[in-house]
Every structure is written in structure tokens, then in C-alpha cells.
Scaffold this motif. Structure first.
Motif, PDB file in Angstrom:
ATOM      1  N   UNK A  37       0.794  -1.347  -0.012  1.00  0.00           N
ATOM      2  CA  UNK A  37      -0.001  -0.009   0.219  1.00  0.00           C
ATOM      3  C   UNK A  37       0.984   1.219   0.109  1.00  0.00           C
ATOM      4  N   UNK A  38       2.243   1.181  -0.810  1.00  0.00           N
ATOM      5  CA  UNK A  38       2.921   2.187  -0.630  1.00  0.00           C
ATOM      6  C   UNK A  38       2.877   3.086  -1.997  1.00  0.00           C
ATOM      7  N   UNK A  39       2.600   4.318  -2.034  1.00  0.00           N
ATOM      8  CA  UNK A  39       2.788   5.099  -3.021  1.00  0.00           C
ATOM      9  C   UNK A  39       4.106   5.801  -3.519  1.00  0.00           C
ATOM     10  N   UNK A  40       4.911   5.851  -2.546  1.00  0.00           N
ATOM     11  CA  UNK A  40       6.211   6.700  -2.757  1.00  0.00           C
ATOM     12  C   UNK A  40       6.868   6.161  -4.086  1.00  0.00           C
ATOM     13  N   UNK A  64      -8.618  26.090  -5.237  1.00  0.00           N
ATOM     14  CA  UNK A  64      -8.520  27.068  -5.937  1.00  0.00           C
ATOM     15  C   UNK A  64     -10.020  27.895  -6.510  1.00  0.00           C
ATOM     16  N   UNK A  65     -10.690  27.092  -6.994  1.00  0.00           N
ATOM     17  CA  UNK A  65     -12.123  27.380  -7.503  1.00  0.00           C
ATOM     18  C   UNK A  65     -13.028  27.988  -6.533  1.00  0.00           C
ATOM     19  N   UNK A  66     -12.682  27.487  -5.299  1.00  0.00           N
ATOM     20  CA  UNK A  66     -13.513  28.171  -4.047  1.00  0.00           C
ATOM     21  C   UNK A  66     -12.813  29.216  -3.238  1.00  0.00           C
ATOM     22  N   UNK A  67     -11.686  29.425  -3.628  1.00  0.00           N
ATOM     23  CA  UNK A  67     -10.724  30.540  -2.548  1.00  0.00           C
ATOM     24  C   UNK A  67     -10.471  29.916  -1.464  1.00  0.00           C
ATOM     25  N   UNK A  68     -10.080  28.789  -1.277  1.00  0.00           N
ATOM     26  CA  UNK A  68      -9.637  28.096  -0.199  1.00  0.00           C
ATOM     27  C   UNK A  68      -8.056  27.526  -0.306  1.00  0.00           C
ATOM     28  N   UNK A  69      -7.581  27.432   1.106  1.00  0.00           N
ATOM     29  CA  UNK A  69      -6.254  27.004   1.035  1.00  0.00           C
ATOM     30  C   UNK A  69      -6.225  25.294   0.947  1.00  0.00           C
ATOM     31  N   UNK A  70      -5.003  24.803   0.635  1.00  0.00           N
ATOM     32  CA  UNK A  70      -5.009  23.451   0.337  1.00  0.00           C
ATOM     33  C   UNK A  70      -3.726  22.935   1.057  1.00  0.00           C
ATOM     34  N   UNK A  71      -3.867  21.675   1.869  1.00  0.00           N
ATOM     35  CA  UNK A  71      -2.580  21.379   2.512  1.00  0.00           C
ATOM     36  C   UNK A  71      -2.198  20.184   1.395  1.00  0.00           C
ATOM     37  N   UNK A  72      -0.973  20.348   0.902  1.00  0.00           N
ATOM     38  CA  UNK A  72      -0.613  19.302  -0.046  1.00  0.00           C
ATOM     39  C   UNK A  72       0.304  18.411   0.459  1.00  0.00           C
ATOM     40  N   UNK A  73      -0.129  17.120   0.700  1.00  0.00           N
ATOM     41  CA  UNK A  73       0.578  16.123   1.290  1.00  0.00           C
ATOM     42  C   UNK A  73       1.847  15.619   0.185  1.00  0.00           C
ATOM     43  N   UNK A  74       2.812  14.812   0.963  1.00  0.00           N
ATOM     44  CA  UNK A  74       3.694  13.996   0.153  1.00  0.00           C
ATOM     45  C   UNK A  74       3.000  12.518   0.193  1.00  0.00           C
ATOM     46  N   UNK A  75       3.331  11.726  -0.713  1.00  0.00           N
ATOM     47  CA  UNK A  75       3.020  10.381  -0.895  1.00  0.00           C
ATOM     48  C   UNK A  75       3.858   9.555  -0.003  1.00  0.00           C
ATOM     49  N   UNK A  76       4.154   9.786   1.411  1.00  0.00           N
ATOM     50  CA  UNK A  76       5.310   9.353   1.733  1.00  0.00           C
ATOM     51  C   UNK A  76       4.770   8.383   3.101  1.00  0.00           C
ATOM     52  N   UNK A  77       3.469   8.163   3.226  1.00  0.00           N
ATOM     53  CA  UNK A  77       3.178   7.403   4.451  1.00  0.00           C
ATOM     54  C   UNK A  77       3.837   6.160   4.683  1.00  0.00           C
ATOM     55  N   UNK A  78       4.264   5.286   3.776  1.00  0.00           N
ATOM     56  CA  UNK A  78       4.813   3.997   3.898  1.00  0.00           C
ATOM     57  C   UNK A  78       6.506   4.340   3.733  1.00  0.00           C
ATOM     58  N   UNK A  79       7.141   5.784   3.808  1.00  0.00           N
ATOM     59  CA  UNK A  79       8.313   5.779   3.400  1.00  0.00           C
ATOM     60  C   UNK A  79       9.338   5.999   4.823  1.00  0.00           C
TER      61      UNK A  79
END
Length: 312
Positions: A37-40, A64-79
Motif C-alpha cells: 500500500x505504498x505510493x512513494x 482554488x475554484x472556491x478560494x480555499x487553502x490546500x494542504x498538499x501532502x507528500x505520498x510518503x505514508x510508507x516511506x
């Protein structure tokens, strides 16, 4: 003890979004094989990086369309070392992967930030063991040492924050919070619960949050709940108390199934996006301070869009 660090730009906004269930989307909707289940590992070739960018871009555009902030994750849950070893990665290769993950996120967010959007890059730390079972339990000191290399790689690559995701006992969370402080990064701690509202280790949400805050002098910027359906933690939130003010975000599962059922599932249970959105709205009506909204297993961009429509 670790002094608190809370300098995160998205906390000053009305609502901040996250993505949905990265791994379940890739496996069940995109048909991509993810060993352990590793995406990295997708970061290692152009096609994989393009797939990750395409996945996250859907959510960035919703925000962006709604003028909101977005917390951008790294795909490193298994890293981390244990999972990396199972997949054949050395410690040096993992450090490189974690740095690449941050670099990829920084490049992806650049045009959105240029247009005025708030997009912190969040280095994701997963549990040493299984997210659904508290095996391989560590002391806080052991956990800080175990996770410090990954956190340092995030710092060196320019991440804005670190999140410990799907934590199922408090000691590991304490260690990650202190590892983040040692690296000079703000931290977020996200716990998971079973259908009875308690963590897999048997500890209540209240106890876990209070333990982490007591042991770290309130180091985490905020806490979250992830990888559980809202019906699983409604009763815990209904207890009330000042500790609930420390919960700043929720990333719920689409499905109301238990962790045991989800672990054994061979098909995706996407639940009902409209029902999930209504539950988020009810939660926000009661707890307006919970402002970071996203999804976990079984959720995709449809669920996040529905949550936006219900909560904004």
C-alpha cells in the motif's frame, strides 16, 4: 519537553482542504498496483510522477475554484525504515525518496501559489507498523529516533510542516512531534479510531491528545482524526471538554465499515458522498474550529467537492 510551533498559514483561513484517499484511489479507481500500500515508489519514474500530479491537481483545482487553502501532502505514508526495507529500499534511498516527494510537491504548488493561493507542503509520516493495529509499539524516545531521518529529509527539502497520520497509540505520536520540533518544523498529529470511538490501542481520543500535549508542552499545531467514518467518532466528540479545541481537522473514511472489514475488502466502498458531506456540515455546526477538511480511505475528489458544497 518541546515548545509549541503553530506558524502555519492555512490556520488563518476559513477552511483548508486536503485530498482524499490517495492509496485507495490509486489501487481501486486507477488500477495501480501498490505493494504494501505504498505510493512513494511512483516518484521514481515519469509516469508515476505524472499520475501523482494528476491526482493532487484535481483537489488543488477544487480548492482554488472556491478560494480555499490546500494542504498538499507528500505520498510518503510508507516511506519509513521498516516498510522501506520490506520494499527493498535502503536508508539512503528512502532519504532521497522523501526529499524527492517534497520537491515534487513544491513544483506542483508553484503556479497555484503564484496566483495567490495558500498551499503548505506537508511531509506525511505514517506509523512504523500497521495503521490499524498497535504492533511494534515504541517509547516516545524510540519513536523520535526512528522517525527523525524522514522528518529531517522533509526539512532539508523545504517542507512547511510534518503530519503524523493514522497514529494508533500516543507514544509514537509524542516521538514524531518531538522529532519535528528538533528539525524546526510545525507538526500535526492525526489519530485513528475504531467503531467504538477509541483508538486501536484502547486509548480514548481525549487521553491520547492530552498525553501528547502533556509530554510535548503542546507542541503540535493541532490534532486531526483520520481513517474512520464520522459515525465512529461522533460519540467521542459528544463528550465535550477543552481537549476538543485541539482538534483542527478531520479526514474521514467514506465507508462506515470497521478497520477489520476494510482490511479484508477486495472492492472499494465509496459510501455516499452526500451523506458524508452532511455529516461534515453537522460536525462544523457543532465545532466551528475544525477547519481542515479532507478524506481518507474510499474518498476521492467527488467526496471533497460535496464536503465543500455542504460546508461553505
Amino acid at each position: 519537553m518541546c515548545p509549541a510551533t503553530t506558524d502555519l498559514p492555512h490556520l488563518g483561513t476559513s477552511v483548508a482542504l486536503t485530498d482524499g484517499g490517495l492509496e485507495t484511489t490509486l489501487v481501486f479507481l486507477e488500477g495501480i498496483d501498490l505493494p504494501c500500500f505504498a505510493a512513494f515508489p511512483l516518484l521514481l519514474d515519469v509516469a508515476g510522477r505524472d499520475k501523482l500530479d494528476s491526482y493532487f491537481r484535481r483537489y488543488l483545482e477544487i480548492a482554488e475554484q472556491r478560494g480555499l487553502s490546500f494542504v498538499l501532502d507528500t505520498p510518503t505514508w510508507r516511506a519509513n525504515p521498516d516498510w522501506g526495507e520490506k520494499l527493498g529500499y535502503t536508508s539512503a534511498a528512502l532519504a532521497d525518496i522523501n526529499r524527492r516527494a517534497v520537491a515534487q510537491a513544491l513544483a506542483l504548488r508553484a503556479p497555484y501559489v503564484a496566483r495567490g493561493m495558500t498551499v503548505p507542503v506537508n511531509g506525511v509520516v505514517g506509523p512504523r507498523g500497521d495503521g490499524y493495529r498497535p504492533d511494534l509499539m515504541m517509547t516516545p524516545v524510540e519513536a523520535a529516533d526512528y522517525h527523525s531521518d524522514q522528518v529531517a529529509a522533509f526539512r532539508d527539502a523545504g517542507a512547511d510542516m510534518v503530519s503524523a497520520v493514522t497514529m494508533n497509540y500516543p507514544e509514537e505520536a509524542v516521538g514524531i512531534a518531538c522529532a519535528a520540533m528538533g528539525a524546526g518544523l510545525p507538526s500535526v498529529i492525526s489519530f485513528t479510531v475504531e467503531t467504538n470511538g477509541r483508538m486501536p490501542s484502547g486509548v480514548s481520543l481525549r487521553e491520547a491528545i492530552e498525553i501528547v500535549d502533556d509530554e510535548t508542552d503542546g507542541a503540535p499545531a493541532y490534532f486531526m482524526i483520520n481513517c474512520a467514518h464520522p459515525s465512529h467518532f461522533d460519540s467521542a466528540l459528544a463528550e465535550g471538554g477543552e481537549w476538543i479545541r485541539r482538534i483542527g481537522g478531520v479526514r474521514a473514511n467514506a465507508s462506515a465499515k470497521s478497520h477489520v472489514e476494510l482490511d479484508a475488502a477486495t472492492e472499494l466502498d465509496p459510501g455516499d458522498p452526500a451523506d458524508l458531506a452532511r455529516r461534515y456540515r453537522a460536525m462544523q455546526d457543532r465545532f466551528g474550529h475544525i477547519k481542515v477538511l479532507g478524506g481518507c480511505c474510499g474518498t476521492d475528489h467527488r467526496h471533497i467537492a460535496a464536503i465543500c458544497e455542504a460546508c461553505l
